[in-house]
Write a protein that holds these residues in place. Structure first.
Motif, PDB file in Angstrom:
ATOM      1  N   ILE A 111       1.126  -1.302  -0.021  1.00  0.00           N
ATOM      2  CA  ILE A 111      -0.213   0.156   0.135  1.00  0.00           C
ATOM      3  C   ILE A 111       1.010   1.174  -0.027  1.00  0.00           C
ATOM      4  N   GLN A 112       0.424   2.173  -0.945  1.00  0.00           N
ATOM      5  CA  GLN A 112       1.522   3.842  -1.296  1.00  0.00           C
ATOM      6  C   GLN A 112       0.870   4.875  -1.446  1.00  0.00           C
ATOM      7  N   ASP A 113      -0.839   4.538  -1.716  1.00  0.00           N
ATOM      8  CA  ASP A 113      -1.346   5.784  -1.923  1.00  0.00           C
ATOM      9  C   ASP A 113      -2.428   5.511  -1.418  1.00  0.00           C
ATOM     10  N   TRP A 114      -3.792   6.755  -1.359  1.00  0.00           N
ATOM     11  CA  TRP A 114      -5.203   5.877  -1.382  1.00  0.00           C
ATOM     12  C   TRP A 114      -5.991   5.744  -2.141  1.00  0.00           C
ATOM     13  N   GLU A 115      -5.093   5.197  -3.287  1.00  0.00           N
ATOM     14  CA  GLU A 115      -5.926   4.839  -4.431  1.00  0.00           C
ATOM     15  C   GLU A 115      -5.871   2.996  -3.872  1.00  0.00           C
ATOM     16  N   ASP A 116      -4.681   2.509  -4.006  1.00  0.00           N
ATOM     17  CA  ASP A 116      -4.537   1.556  -3.263  1.00  0.00           C
ATOM     18  C   ASP A 116      -5.524   0.544  -2.233  1.00  0.00           C
ATOM     19  N   LEU A 117      -6.453   1.569  -1.222  1.00  0.00           N
ATOM     20  CA  LEU A 117      -6.776   1.546  -0.335  1.00  0.00           C
ATOM     21  C   LEU A 117      -8.719   1.047  -0.987  1.00  0.00           C
ATOM     22  N   ILE A 118      -8.548   1.601  -1.697  1.00  0.00           N
ATOM     23  CA  ILE A 118     -10.267   0.574  -2.383  1.00  0.00           C
ATOM     24  C   ILE A 118     -10.022  -0.486  -3.296  1.00  0.00           C
ATOM     25  N   ARG A 119      -8.683  -1.446  -3.794  1.00  0.00           N
ATOM     26  CA  ARG A 119      -8.084  -2.382  -4.200  1.00  0.00           C
ATOM     27  C   ARG A 119      -9.451  -3.105  -3.575  1.00  0.00           C
ATOM     28  N   ASP A 120      -9.898  -4.148  -4.205  1.00  0.00           N
ATOM     29  CA  ASP A 120     -10.872  -5.553  -3.426  1.00  0.00           C
ATOM     30  C   ASP A 120      -9.956  -6.032  -2.172  1.00  0.00           C
ATOM     31  N   ASP A 121      -8.519  -5.805  -2.033  1.00  0.00           N
ATOM     32  CA  ASP A 121      -7.386  -7.183  -1.360  1.00  0.00           C
ATOM     33  C   ASP A 121      -6.873  -5.909   0.408  1.00  0.00           C
ATOM     34  N   VAL A 122      -8.193  -5.321   0.112  1.00  0.00           N
ATOM     35  CA  VAL A 122      -7.193  -3.947   1.118  1.00  0.00           C
ATOM     36  C   VAL A 122      -9.252  -3.968   1.980  1.00  0.00           C
ATOM     37  N   GLY A 123      -8.265  -3.668   2.933  1.00  0.00           N
ATOM     38  CA  GLY A 123      -9.455  -4.429   4.808  1.00  0.00           C
ATOM     39  C   GLY A 123      -9.322  -2.099   5.078  1.00  0.00           C
ATOM     40  N   ILE A 124      -9.864  -1.906   5.509  1.00  0.00           N
ATOM     41  CA  ILE A 124      -9.524  -0.279   6.538  1.00  0.00           C
ATOM     42  C   ILE A 124     -10.232  -0.331   7.425  1.00  0.00           C
ATOM     43  N   VAL A 125      -9.699   0.846   8.179  1.00  0.00           N
ATOM     44  CA  VAL A 125      -9.819   0.424   9.730  1.00  0.00           C
ATOM     45  C   VAL A 125      -9.741   2.050   9.874  1.00  0.00           C
ATOM     46  N   SER A 126     -10.992   3.030   9.976  1.00  0.00           N
ATOM     47  CA  SER A 126     -11.011   4.302  10.213  1.00  0.00           C
ATOM     48  C   SER A 126     -12.117   4.446  11.624  1.00  0.00           C
ATOM     49  N   GLU A 183     -17.597   8.583  -6.554  1.00  0.00           N
ATOM     50  CA  GLU A 183     -17.500   7.389  -6.143  1.00  0.00           C
ATOM     51  C   GLU A 183     -16.234   6.886  -5.704  1.00  0.00           C
ATOM     52  N   TYR A 184     -14.806   7.552  -5.667  1.00  0.00           N
ATOM     53  CA  TYR A 184     -13.603   6.805  -4.489  1.00  0.00           C
ATOM     54  C   TYR A 184     -14.325   6.404  -3.332  1.00  0.00           C
ATOM     55  N   MET A 185     -15.006   7.918  -2.526  1.00  0.00           N
ATOM     56  CA  MET A 185     -15.486   8.086  -1.141  1.00  0.00           C
ATOM     57  C   MET A 185     -16.981   6.259  -1.298  1.00  0.00           C
ATOM     58  N   GLU A 186     -16.967   6.344  -1.980  1.00  0.00           N
ATOM     59  CA  GLU A 186     -18.202   5.302  -1.806  1.00  0.00           C
ATOM     60  C   GLU A 186     -16.710   3.756  -1.264  1.00  0.00           C
ATOM     61  N   ALA A 187     -16.146   3.679  -2.373  1.00  0.00           N
ATOM     62  CA  ALA A 187     -15.576   2.455  -2.849  1.00  0.00           C
ATOM     63  C   ALA A 187     -14.803   2.641  -1.058  1.00  0.00           C
ATOM     64  N   PHE A 188     -14.497   3.711  -0.659  1.00  0.00           N
ATOM     65  CA  PHE A 188     -13.274   3.489   0.019  1.00  0.00           C
ATOM     66  C   PHE A 188     -13.902   3.220   1.207  1.00  0.00           C
ATOM     67  N   VAL A 189     -15.331   4.145   1.686  1.00  0.00           N
ATOM     68  CA  VAL A 189     -16.295   3.158   2.872  1.00  0.00           C
ATOM     69  C   VAL A 189     -16.522   1.377   2.535  1.00  0.00           C
ATOM     70  N   ASP A 190     -16.648   1.747   1.597  1.00  0.00           N
ATOM     71  CA  ASP A 190     -17.233  -0.477   1.074  1.00  0.00           C
ATOM     72  C   ASP A 190     -16.294  -0.956   1.683  1.00  0.00           C
ATOM     73  N   ASN A 191     -14.713  -0.255   1.980  1.00  0.00           N
ATOM     74  CA  ASN A 191     -13.262  -1.417   2.323  1.00  0.00           C
ATOM     75  C   ASN A 191     -13.140  -1.241   4.038  1.00  0.00           C
TER      76      ASN A 191
END
Length: 340
Positions: free
Chosen positions: A135-150, A182-190
């Protein structure tokens, strides 16, 4: 420096402090002219404690401190509801505005050269040791294999910084509000964990949840200082988090004196040891030196190529209306995802 168990210890101390202060709710906020009761955001505890120790060095009559730390919004509402405070230290401006509106903090609290900002930091991406997901930047956070904690923006000011940082990065990268949405929707989904405070989010990540923790630079540095095994990345596009602090209208004289010290070059140099970037009013006077826990201890606070600020969103009043009100864009995205 704080050892590995310090995060847990401070969480316990904060909880005990909240219980003891709750007994005093509705009473005078001060324990005397040389006592300071601090109410603040969870991830400010260690820095404030260290600045308090520096403030007391060499004093024949040391100032005594009591404190309660938790999610910034919850702490702000607690003060309005009677939790005693001499000094408040929050994550975002609206949490201070709530106290101004209630007559607990003076209207000119932000009139000084620092504009009321006590600490500042930036949003970073904390990853597992060795960064196995690359993971290097924000675009990587919406990949299917990445789970976010926030944390949850409904209670935690840190979460609002995180959400705006993601939005600003997407807007810069993608070029339109629609594509940022659209990005934020994918971000929240992760998002895999949505705790109530920035400190609770750190705990969830350290317990093994998710692949990346969206957090504040000072929180990441503190965790590594404490012996936790993770790394963090300062993205080329990120957000400046400025945390307001003020003495209440009925504060003890010691609280006003402590705040002046905390905003001085000496006080800000102590905060810098705990992961905070010095506030702009004294930044040129602070000799930061080596900061253990930083990605590069000799250059702990690298310049960010594209650093967004709350002013890019029209200030907190406008940003709250546009993104975090009941009809705000980010609120709606979260509600539609079902995560809240």
């Amino acid at each position: 420096m704080y050892r590995k168990s310090r995060l847990l210890q401070n969480a316990l101390h904060a909880a005990l402090g909240l219980l003891s202060l709750g007994v005093l709710a509705g009473c005078a906020p001060t324990g005397g002219p040389n006592h300071v009761t601090i109410i603040g955001l969870a991830i400010g505890a260690e820095g404030n404690e260290a600045v308090g120790e520096a403030f007391n060095e060499g004093r024949e009559d040391p100032t005594t401190f009591a404190s309660s730390y938790g999610a910034s919004g919850d702490q702000s509402r607690a003060v309005v509801n009677g939790l005693p405070a001499d000094l408040v230290h929050f994550s975002i401006g609206p949490d201070m505005t709530r106290l101004v509106d209630d007559g607990l903090v003076a209207e000119d609290w932000d009139a000084g050269p620092n504009n009321g900002i006590l600490t500042s930091t930036v949003i970073v991406l904390a990853v597992r040791e060795g960064n196995p997901k690359d993971i290097q930047d924000w675009e990587d956070l919406i990949r299917d294999d990445v789970g976010i904690v926030s944390p949850n923006p409904g209670s935690a000011g840190a979460a609002r910084w995180n959400m705006l940082a993601a939005w600003a990065a997407a807007l810069q990268e993608r070029g339109s509000e629609q594509k940022a949405e659209e990005y934020m929707e994918a971000f929240v989904d992760n998002i895999e964990a949505f705790p109530g405070s920035g400190r609770d989010a750190t705990t969830a990540f350290l317990d093994g949840t998710g692949d990346v923790l969206v957090t504040l630079e000072n929180e990441a540095i503190l965790g590594i200082q404490s012996g936790e095994n993770f790394e963090y990345i300062v993205p080329d596009r990120t957000f400046l988090s400025e945390n307001p602090g003020a003495a209440t209208v009925d504060a003890s004289p010691a609280a006003v004196e402590f705040l002046d010290f905390a905003l001085s070059a000496e006080g800000q140099s102590v905060y810098a040891e705990y992961g905070y970037r010095p506030v702009s009013s004294v930044a040129d006077e602070v000799d930061i030196g080596v900061v253990e826990g930083a990605t590069d201890p000799d250059n702990p606070y690298p310049e960010v190529e594209h650093l967004a600020t709350i002013d890019d969103f029209g200030g907190w009043e406008q940003a709250t209306e546009d993104y975090f009100s009941d009809t705000g864009t980010i609120t709606q995205i979260i509600e539609q995802s079902g995560i809240s």
